[in-house]
Write an enzyme that holds these catalytic residues in place. Structure first.
Site, PDB file in Angstrom:
ATOM      1  N   HIS A  94      -2.932  -0.228   1.750  1.00  0.00           N
ATOM      2  CA  HIS A  94      -2.925   0.657   2.895  1.00  0.00           C
ATOM      3  C   HIS A  94      -2.531   0.348   4.099  1.00  0.00           C
ATOM      4  O   HIS A  94      -1.818   1.022   4.841  1.00  0.00           O
ATOM      5  CB  HIS A  94      -4.470   0.927   3.132  1.00  0.00           C
ATOM      6  CG  HIS A  94      -5.215   1.712   2.139  1.00  0.00           C
ATOM      7  ND1 HIS A  94      -6.628   1.926   2.182  1.00  0.00           N
ATOM      8  CD2 HIS A  94      -4.866   2.315   1.132  1.00  0.00           C
ATOM      9  CE1 HIS A  94      -7.060   2.556   1.040  1.00  0.00           C
ATOM     10  NE2 HIS A  94      -5.770   2.966   0.304  1.00  0.00           N
ATOM     11  N   TYR A 147      -9.846   8.191   6.638  1.00  0.00           N
ATOM     12  CA  TYR A 147     -10.983   8.094   5.727  1.00  0.00           C
ATOM     13  C   TYR A 147     -12.150   9.233   5.942  1.00  0.00           C
ATOM     14  O   TYR A 147     -12.622   9.432   4.941  1.00  0.00           O
ATOM     15  CB  TYR A 147     -11.842   6.767   5.894  1.00  0.00           C
ATOM     16  CG  TYR A 147     -11.150   5.514   5.653  1.00  0.00           C
ATOM     17  CD1 TYR A 147     -11.142   5.026   4.162  1.00  0.00           C
ATOM     18  CD2 TYR A 147     -10.270   4.624   6.468  1.00  0.00           C
ATOM     19  CE1 TYR A 147     -10.532   4.145   3.468  1.00  0.00           C
ATOM     20  CE2 TYR A 147      -9.557   3.765   5.697  1.00  0.00           C
ATOM     21  CZ  TYR A 147      -9.710   3.360   4.380  1.00  0.00           C
ATOM     22  OH  TYR A 147      -9.089   2.188   3.831  1.00  0.00           O
ATOM     23  N   GLU A 166      -8.721  -3.862   6.801  1.00  0.00           N
ATOM     24  CA  GLU A 166      -7.357  -3.469   7.437  1.00  0.00           C
ATOM     25  C   GLU A 166      -7.288  -3.825   8.948  1.00  0.00           C
ATOM     26  O   GLU A 166      -6.286  -4.012   9.281  1.00  0.00           O
ATOM     27  CB  GLU A 166      -7.346  -1.810   7.152  1.00  0.00           C
ATOM     28  CG  GLU A 166      -7.071  -1.625   5.706  1.00  0.00           C
ATOM     29  CD  GLU A 166      -7.592   0.073   5.323  1.00  0.00           C
ATOM     30  OE1 GLU A 166      -7.721   0.725   6.033  1.00  0.00           O
ATOM     31  OE2 GLU A 166      -7.815  -0.033   4.031  1.00  0.00           O
ATOM     32  N   TYR A 203       9.001  -3.235  -0.988  1.00  0.00           N
ATOM     33  CA  TYR A 203       9.887  -3.972  -1.743  1.00  0.00           C
ATOM     34  C   TYR A 203       9.504  -5.559  -1.304  1.00  0.00           C
ATOM     35  O   TYR A 203       9.438  -5.654  -0.291  1.00  0.00           O
ATOM     36  CB  TYR A 203      11.122  -3.634  -1.479  1.00  0.00           C
ATOM     37  CG  TYR A 203      11.875  -2.353  -1.891  1.00  0.00           C
ATOM     38  CD1 TYR A 203      11.915  -1.931  -3.203  1.00  0.00           C
ATOM     39  CD2 TYR A 203      11.776  -1.083  -0.856  1.00  0.00           C
ATOM     40  CE1 TYR A 203      12.286  -0.529  -3.462  1.00  0.00           C
ATOM     41  CE2 TYR A 203      12.159   0.059  -1.097  1.00  0.00           C
ATOM     42  CZ  TYR A 203      12.366   0.434  -2.442  1.00  0.00           C
ATOM     43  OH  TYR A 203      12.730   1.696  -2.931  1.00  0.00           O
ATOM     44  N   GLY A 205       9.849  -7.610 -11.721  1.00  0.00           N
ATOM     45  CA  GLY A 205       8.810  -8.360 -11.326  1.00  0.00           C
ATOM     46  C   GLY A 205       9.202  -9.705 -10.800  1.00  0.00           C
ATOM     47  O   GLY A 205       8.509 -10.606 -10.394  1.00  0.00           O
ATOM     48  N   THR A 257      10.917 -10.585  -8.448  1.00  0.00           N
ATOM     49  CA  THR A 257      11.248 -10.640  -7.180  1.00  0.00           C
ATOM     50  C   THR A 257      10.328 -11.786  -6.404  1.00  0.00           C
ATOM     51  O   THR A 257      10.633 -12.481  -5.740  1.00  0.00           O
ATOM     52  CB  THR A 257      11.319  -9.176  -6.343  1.00  0.00           C
ATOM     53  OG1 THR A 257      10.175  -8.520  -6.802  1.00  0.00           O
ATOM     54  CG2 THR A 257      12.730  -8.576  -6.728  1.00  0.00           C
ATOM     55  N   PRO A 258       8.945 -11.387  -6.455  1.00  0.00           N
ATOM     56  CA  PRO A 258       7.808 -12.271  -5.801  1.00  0.00           C
ATOM     57  C   PRO A 258       7.930 -13.707  -6.319  1.00  0.00           C
ATOM     58  O   PRO A 258       8.080 -14.676  -5.597  1.00  0.00           O
ATOM     59  CB  PRO A 258       6.555 -11.613  -6.078  1.00  0.00           C
ATOM     60  CG  PRO A 258       6.784 -10.760  -7.283  1.00  0.00           C
ATOM     61  CD  PRO A 258       8.097 -10.297  -7.176  1.00  0.00           C
ATOM     62  N   VAL A 299       0.979  -5.566  -8.988  1.00  0.00           N
ATOM     63  CA  VAL A 299       1.392  -4.380  -9.430  1.00  0.00           C
ATOM     64  C   VAL A 299       2.297  -3.533  -8.636  1.00  0.00           C
ATOM     65  O   VAL A 299       2.212  -3.344  -7.516  1.00  0.00           O
ATOM     66  CB  VAL A 299       0.144  -3.519  -9.986  1.00  0.00           C
ATOM     67  CG1 VAL A 299       0.814  -2.271 -10.618  1.00  0.00           C
ATOM     68  CG2 VAL A 299      -0.469  -4.118 -10.792  1.00  0.00           C
ATOM     69  N   GLY A 353       3.728  -0.461  -7.094  1.00  0.00           N
ATOM     70  CA  GLY A 353       3.071   1.036  -7.202  1.00  0.00           C
ATOM     71  C   GLY A 353       1.392   0.979  -7.128  1.00  0.00           C
ATOM     72  O   GLY A 353       0.796  -0.156  -7.100  1.00  0.00           O
TER      73      GLY A 353
END
Length: 393
Positions: free
Chosen positions: A88, A98, A140, A206, A274, A276-277, A384, A386
């Site tokens: 978020h 919300y 948040e 990304y 996957g 990349t991290p 994950v 997305g």
């Protein structure tokens, strides 16, 4: 956290509500976007709306949250909430949204379930919603505070573009302006905000796949082609149009998958983009002179289609206690093991902490293999790309 009366109602109605959540969330998004099309401009990913992934992720998270409250009434499911809160924050969700979501979600519940939703049942699910929303709002707020005022959006200039594979490119970025750059933990991602040809702004996340000592950072973008899923409109635009000298708008780094600072052995597992991290973690481990025992495992279609392969091999080779094993479905001879990743004859370090990223079916399979090999579930961490459909499974 739930009153005894509310818990009893949720327990009794969860099977019915849960079975209808996909229909409820579909109706929710349809009506909300009809009244608030502005939410698709710079906030919601319309690709995930078309594919249904966002709808399924929302349904899964609500059902999972309610189930966790019932199974562990004295605990708040922070692992679930933290992942959602970071996603978020990466798109800039605000407290007032919300209230909008509540209005349309509960209208959809009433419409889909009709007379089955009594005032008592509606009040019980309302309590669940606001427990979840309140916890997310608080999380948040802390994430935004940590990012600082400069953390929402900033312009970065593309100083290098590298074609990693036929469908993957990396962009090296330099921050513009004199303000401080928000720190990034190895494994985190940024949102990239672009204006589409129809004028609507879209965001995509990304991973920061690398960094330079001069303050530059790198993102690696896979072009999502059509087929069973919709073509990635943002990745396609970036691949087709971005060149050195262009300016992109990026958020601060977010994400709860970040390498720990301990000394336990590490197993770094990835497939496809996957990596990349995992590559970001290797950069950090190399830069800090880590002597941790590291086992790097990656699966891909082929050697030529393996993004950041050279980086992964070089970085693993620079770490004194690291080894790597790659699996390729094609052209593996002399370079890797053939076929899909199989850990049956891989010696995993005892007491290892695992970080993994890749397609969801891959991670489900690897999680089962790792747990079967003795890795403690609490030591398994994942990302994950997305909406988190693992929650919805």
């Amino acid at each position: 956290m739930l009153s005894a009366e509310t818990a009893a109602i949720i327990r009794a109605t969860l099977p019915v509500v849960g079975a209808s959540l996909d229909t409820i969330t579909a109706r929710f998004y349809d009506t909300m976007f009809a009244d608030h099309p502005d939410l698709l401009d710079g906030l919601f990913n319309r690709g995930n709306q078309r594919s249904g992934e966002q709808r399924r992720a929302l349904a899964g998270s609500i059902a999972a949250f309610a189930g966790m409250l019932l199974d562990h009434p004295d605990q708040r499911p922070d692992a679930l909430l933290t992942r959602i809160a970071h996603k978020h924050a990466a798109v800039g969700v605000t407290d007032d949204q919300y209230v909008i979501v509540h209005k349309y979600l509960f209208a959809a519940i009433a419409e889909v379930l009709g007379d089955a939703i009594t005032p008592e049942i509606a009040a019980a699910w309302d309590e669940v919603y606001w427990l979840m929303a309140g916890a997310l709002i608080a999380m948040e707020a802390r994430i935004y505070a940590a990012a600082g005022d400069h953390g929402r959006w900033r312009e970065w200039q593309v100083i290098e573009r590298h074609e990693e594979t036929a469908d993957v490119m990396s962009l090296v970025l330099r921050p513009l302006g004199d303000g401080p750059v928000p720190p990034a933990l190895p494994g985190q991602y940024v949102s990239v905000r672009v204006r589409m040809p129809d004028g609507v702004r879209q965001l995509r996340q990304y991973t920061l796949s690398g960094h330079g000592q001069d303050g530059t950072r790198r993102i690696t973008v896979k072009r999502v082609r059509g087929g069973d899923a919709p073509e990635g409109e943002v990745s396609t635009l970036l691949h087709a149009t971005v060149k050195e000298g262009d300016v992109l708008t990026l958020s601060a780094p977010f994400g709860d998958l970040a390498l720990d600072g301990g000394d336990a052995p590490l197993v770094l597992v990835s497939a496809g983009i996957g990596c990349t991290p995992i590559t970001a973690m290797l950069h950090h481990l190399t830069a800090t002179g880590s002597t941790r025992r590291i086992l790097l495992l990656h699966a891909d279609v082929s050697r030529s289609g393996h993004p950041l392969r050279t980086d992964m091999e070089r970085l693993a080779g620079a770490l004194p206690e690291a080894e790597h094993i790659f699996w390729y479905e094609r052209d593996a001879a002399g370079h890797a093991r053939p076929g899909r990743m199989d850990l049956s004859d891989v010696a995993l370090p005892e007491g290892a902490v695992v970080y993994m990223c890749g397609p969801l079916p891959f991670m489900r399979d690897l999680r089962a293999q790792l747990v079967g090999a003795g890795v403690a579930p609490r030591d398994l961490h994942y990302e994950v790309f997305g909406p988190d459909l693992w929650i919805a499974a």
